[in-house]
Design a protein around this motif. Structure first.
Motif, PDB file in Angstrom:
ATOM      1  N   LEU A  66      -0.321  -8.672   9.629  1.00  0.00           N
ATOM      2  CA  LEU A  66       1.011  -8.808   8.106  1.00  0.00           C
ATOM      3  C   LEU A  66       1.517  -7.318   7.963  1.00  0.00           C
ATOM      4  CD1 LEU A  66       2.750 -10.956   6.867  1.00  0.00           C
ATOM      5  CD2 LEU A  66       1.213 -10.380   4.921  1.00  0.00           C
ATOM      6  N   LYS A  67       2.619  -7.197   8.011  1.00  0.00           N
ATOM      7  CA  LYS A  67       3.601  -6.237   6.828  1.00  0.00           C
ATOM      8  C   LYS A  67       3.380  -6.012   5.690  1.00  0.00           C
ATOM      9  CE  LYS A  67       7.337  -2.945   7.398  1.00  0.00           C
ATOM     10  NZ  LYS A  67       6.840  -2.277   7.800  1.00  0.00           N
ATOM     11  N   GLY A  68       2.359  -4.890   5.134  1.00  0.00           N
ATOM     12  CA  GLY A  68       2.357  -4.998   3.628  1.00  0.00           C
ATOM     13  C   GLY A  68       0.664  -4.761   3.316  1.00  0.00           C
ATOM     14  N   SER A  69       0.086  -5.179   4.113  1.00  0.00           N
ATOM     15  CA  SER A  69      -1.194  -6.067   4.086  1.00  0.00           C
ATOM     16  C   SER A  69      -2.068  -4.697   3.721  1.00  0.00           C
ATOM     17  CB  SER A  69      -1.881  -7.336   4.939  1.00  0.00           C
ATOM     18  OG  SER A  69      -1.856  -6.052   6.409  1.00  0.00           O
ATOM     19  N   ARG A  70      -3.012  -4.913   3.071  1.00  0.00           N
ATOM     20  CA  ARG A  70      -4.532  -3.935   3.388  1.00  0.00           C
ATOM     21  C   ARG A  70      -4.996  -3.960   4.276  1.00  0.00           C
ATOM     22  NH1 ARG A  70      -7.707  -4.872  -2.408  1.00  0.00           N
ATOM     23  NH2 ARG A  70      -8.122  -2.382  -1.403  1.00  0.00           N
ATOM     24  N   PRO A  71      -5.628  -2.774   4.298  1.00  0.00           N
ATOM     25  CA  PRO A  71      -6.902  -2.476   6.100  1.00  0.00           C
ATOM     26  C   PRO A  71      -8.142  -2.594   5.948  1.00  0.00           C
ATOM     27  CG  PRO A  71      -5.991  -0.319   5.646  1.00  0.00           C
ATOM     28  CD  PRO A  71      -5.034  -1.206   4.531  1.00  0.00           C
ATOM     29  N   ILE A  72      -9.284  -2.536   6.028  1.00  0.00           N
ATOM     30  CA  ILE A  72      -9.864  -2.870   5.928  1.00  0.00           C
ATOM     31  C   ILE A  72     -10.686  -1.406   6.763  1.00  0.00           C
ATOM     32  CG2 ILE A  72     -12.879  -3.611   5.994  1.00  0.00           C
ATOM     33  CD1 ILE A  72     -11.612  -6.413   5.723  1.00  0.00           C
ATOM     34  N   ARG A  81       2.958  -0.846  -5.358  1.00  0.00           N
ATOM     35  CA  ARG A  81       3.978  -1.456  -5.285  1.00  0.00           C
ATOM     36  C   ARG A  81       4.450  -2.504  -4.416  1.00  0.00           C
ATOM     37  NH1 ARG A  81       9.245  -0.133  -4.387  1.00  0.00           N
ATOM     38  NH2 ARG A  81       8.704   1.790  -3.726  1.00  0.00           N
ATOM     39  N   LYS A  82       4.553  -2.188  -3.128  1.00  0.00           N
ATOM     40  CA  LYS A  82       4.946  -2.975  -1.676  1.00  0.00           C
ATOM     41  C   LYS A  82       3.268  -3.861  -1.119  1.00  0.00           C
ATOM     42  CE  LYS A  82       8.209  -0.343   0.249  1.00  0.00           C
ATOM     43  NZ  LYS A  82       9.232   1.206   0.502  1.00  0.00           N
ATOM     44  N   VAL A  83       2.177  -3.475  -1.786  1.00  0.00           N
ATOM     45  CA  VAL A  83       1.365  -4.236  -0.807  1.00  0.00           C
ATOM     46  C   VAL A  83       1.012  -5.641  -0.900  1.00  0.00           C
ATOM     47  CG1 VAL A  83      -1.139  -3.900  -1.006  1.00  0.00           C
ATOM     48  CG2 VAL A  83      -0.581  -1.596  -1.285  1.00  0.00           C
ATOM     49  N   LYS A  84       1.130  -6.369  -0.353  1.00  0.00           N
ATOM     50  CA  LYS A  84       0.759  -7.682   0.106  1.00  0.00           C
ATOM     51  C   LYS A  84      -1.104  -7.892   0.042  1.00  0.00           C
ATOM     52  CE  LYS A  84       5.031  -8.549   1.329  1.00  0.00           C
ATOM     53  NZ  LYS A  84       5.444  -7.187   1.437  1.00  0.00           N
ATOM     54  N   PRO A  85      -0.579  -8.674  -1.102  1.00  0.00           N
ATOM     55  CA  PRO A  85      -2.313  -9.642  -1.405  1.00  0.00           C
ATOM     56  C   PRO A  85      -2.799 -10.060  -0.475  1.00  0.00           C
ATOM     57  CG  PRO A  85      -0.956 -10.899  -1.872  1.00  0.00           C
ATOM     58  CD  PRO A  85       0.097  -9.775  -1.778  1.00  0.00           C
ATOM     59  N   PHE A  86      -2.776  -9.802   0.759  1.00  0.00           N
ATOM     60  CA  PHE A  86      -3.728 -10.657   1.864  1.00  0.00           C
ATOM     61  C   PHE A  86      -4.718  -8.881   2.987  1.00  0.00           C
ATOM     62  CE2 PHE A  86      -0.030 -12.573   2.098  1.00  0.00           C
ATOM     63  CZ  PHE A  86      -0.352 -13.898   1.653  1.00  0.00           C
ATOM     64  N   THR A  87      -5.712  -9.462   3.470  1.00  0.00           N
ATOM     65  CA  THR A  87      -5.806  -8.227   4.321  1.00  0.00           C
ATOM     66  C   THR A  87      -6.883  -8.496   5.049  1.00  0.00           C
ATOM     67  OG1 THR A  87      -7.800  -7.497   2.298  1.00  0.00           O
ATOM     68  CG2 THR A  87      -8.707  -7.425   4.750  1.00  0.00           C
ATOM     69  N   ASP A  88      -5.499  -8.586   6.078  1.00  0.00           N
ATOM     70  CA  ASP A  88      -6.357  -8.927   8.269  1.00  0.00           C
ATOM     71  C   ASP A  88      -5.534  -8.039   8.983  1.00  0.00           C
ATOM     72  OD1 ASP A  88      -3.538  -8.006   7.626  1.00  0.00           O
ATOM     73  OD2 ASP A  88      -2.018  -9.589   8.510  1.00  0.00           O
ATOM     74  N   HIS A  89      -6.166  -7.013   8.615  1.00  0.00           N
ATOM     75  CA  HIS A  89      -6.714  -5.945   9.491  1.00  0.00           C
ATOM     76  C   HIS A  89      -7.617  -4.780   9.237  1.00  0.00           C
ATOM     77  CE1 HIS A  89      -3.427  -4.158   7.831  1.00  0.00           C
ATOM     78  NE2 HIS A  89      -3.953  -2.918   8.146  1.00  0.00           N
ATOM     79  N   VAL A  90      -7.911  -4.636  10.172  1.00  0.00           N
ATOM     80  CA  VAL A  90      -9.601  -3.277  10.552  1.00  0.00           C
ATOM     81  C   VAL A  90      -9.136  -1.832  10.939  1.00  0.00           C
ATOM     82  CG1 VAL A  90     -11.945  -2.527  10.967  1.00  0.00           C
ATOM     83  CG2 VAL A  90     -10.882  -5.691  10.824  1.00  0.00           C
ATOM     84  N   MET A  91      -9.376  -1.432  10.234  1.00  0.00           N
ATOM     85  CA  MET A  91      -9.153   0.642  10.927  1.00  0.00           C
ATOM     86  C   MET A  91     -10.656   0.873  11.100  1.00  0.00           C
ATOM     87  SD  MET A  91      -5.689   1.800   9.020  1.00  0.00           S
ATOM     88  CE  MET A  91      -5.207   3.504  10.524  1.00  0.00           C
TER      89      MET A  91
END
Length: 315
Positions: free
Chosen positions: A128-134, A165-175
């Motif tokens: 998802l665009k804007g999601s936070r990575p682990i 500001r542009k972050v979505k409340p999801f974590t769906d990818h890992v770096m």
């Protein structure tokens, strides 16, 4: 969706009081992403991929100079950014990436190679665009002092704060950041969740995934979800060169003695080709001189007359 999530959290925090909020420091990170003149199509696509993966980043126009990089500190202050990710292109083929913490530093200069963008890899994964990575770091980052500095800068640059500001409340990818052979290997994976009932427990022959871009899944009991990682892209490898104490300047606190610049590699290849050509040229010249001394070349040298020659005997 994000606005609803923030409004619900605001109502729950008001009841807790302001004392608890003051104790927890806020993670305020913002990254300025820009490049120099002379970047190629591949480098530009890599910059766009990283910008889409980092919702707390701001992309700016190209920087006209390559010698006065201290101007990036003023740009970061102008756009209220405390991290800088700068792409420096050399000779239209070499790419160097600068990671800095303006205005006080430190700064890391790294050589980027083996770049593969998301479009050319054509992986099946997506996020998802804007999601936070682990962020997943190799244990080798904690063994040396300069690798700990690298880990800290990579965390500040690629770690997306929850309150952006542009972050979505999801974590769906890992770096993933892996340190191997003195280089940092960066990979990005999607967290794919499926029901365990649809996928039975794999046998001994099925433990290895058929897709090389995916990792083995974690299966649970029937009714639970199965988690697997599917690679998204992009791919890149970073070789650290120097670490500066300040922001785009200052004394050198670490230097990679094993790094060989691509200019030196190309120069050695040209010199090796020129050496082979010079050997062939010298061999040809020696052969001509030897034939000249023996009088085997027409019009060159003095040919020694044999005493038993017919012209000498019957003169």
């Amino acid at each position: 969706m994000a606005a609803v999530y923030k409004s619900l959290n605001k109502g729950s925090k008001e009841g807790a009081g302001r004392a608890g909020d003051a104790e927890k420091p806020k993670n305020r990170q913002r990254v300025l992403i820009l490049s120099s003149r002379g970047v190629t199509m591949r480098h530009r696509h890599l910059l766009n991929d990283l910008h889409s993966l980092l919702p707390h980043s701001r992309k700016d126009a190209k920087l006209d100079t390559k010698t006065q990089l201290s101007q990036l500190n003023e740009l970061a202050d102008l756009y209220n950014c405390n991290n800088v990710l700068f792409f420096e292109a050399r000779k239209g083929k070499d790419l160097y990436i600068w990671l800095s913490k303006p205005p006080n530093g430190p700064t890391i200069k790294m050589h980027c190679q083996n770049v593969h963008t998301t479009e050319e890899l054509n992986f099946t994964g997506n996020c998802l665009k804007g999601s936070r990575p682990i962020l997943s770091f190799d244990a080798s980052f904690d063994k040396q002092a300069h690798t700990r500095v690298m880990k800290e800068l990579l965390t500040h640059t690629f770690g997306v704060p929850p309150g952006s500001r542009k972050v979505k409340p999801f974590t769906d990818h890992v770096m993933g950041f892996t340190l191997a052979d003195g280089k940092v290997w960066i990979r990005c994976y999607q967290i794919s969740e499926t029901e365990a009932a649809k996928h039975p427990k794999p046998t001994a022959d099925e433990t290895t995934p058929a897709d090389p871009t995916s990792l083995p899944s974690i299966t649970g009991r029937p009714g639970e979800t199965s988690i697997s990682l599917v690679e998204i892209g992009p791919r890149l490898v970073l070789t650290p060169i120097v670490i500066l104490e300040g922001s785009f300047g200052g004394p050198v606190i670490y230097e990679n003695k094993e790094f060989v610049s691509p200019n030196q590699i190309r120069s050695d290849l040209r010199r090796a080709k020129a050496g082979r050509y010079n050997e062939r040229t010298e061999g040809t010249l020696e052969r001509k001189n030897r034939h000249r001394d023996l009088g085997l070349r027409t019009g060159e040298g003095v040919k020694q007359v044999d005493p038993l020659d017919n012209r000498v005997v019957f003169a």
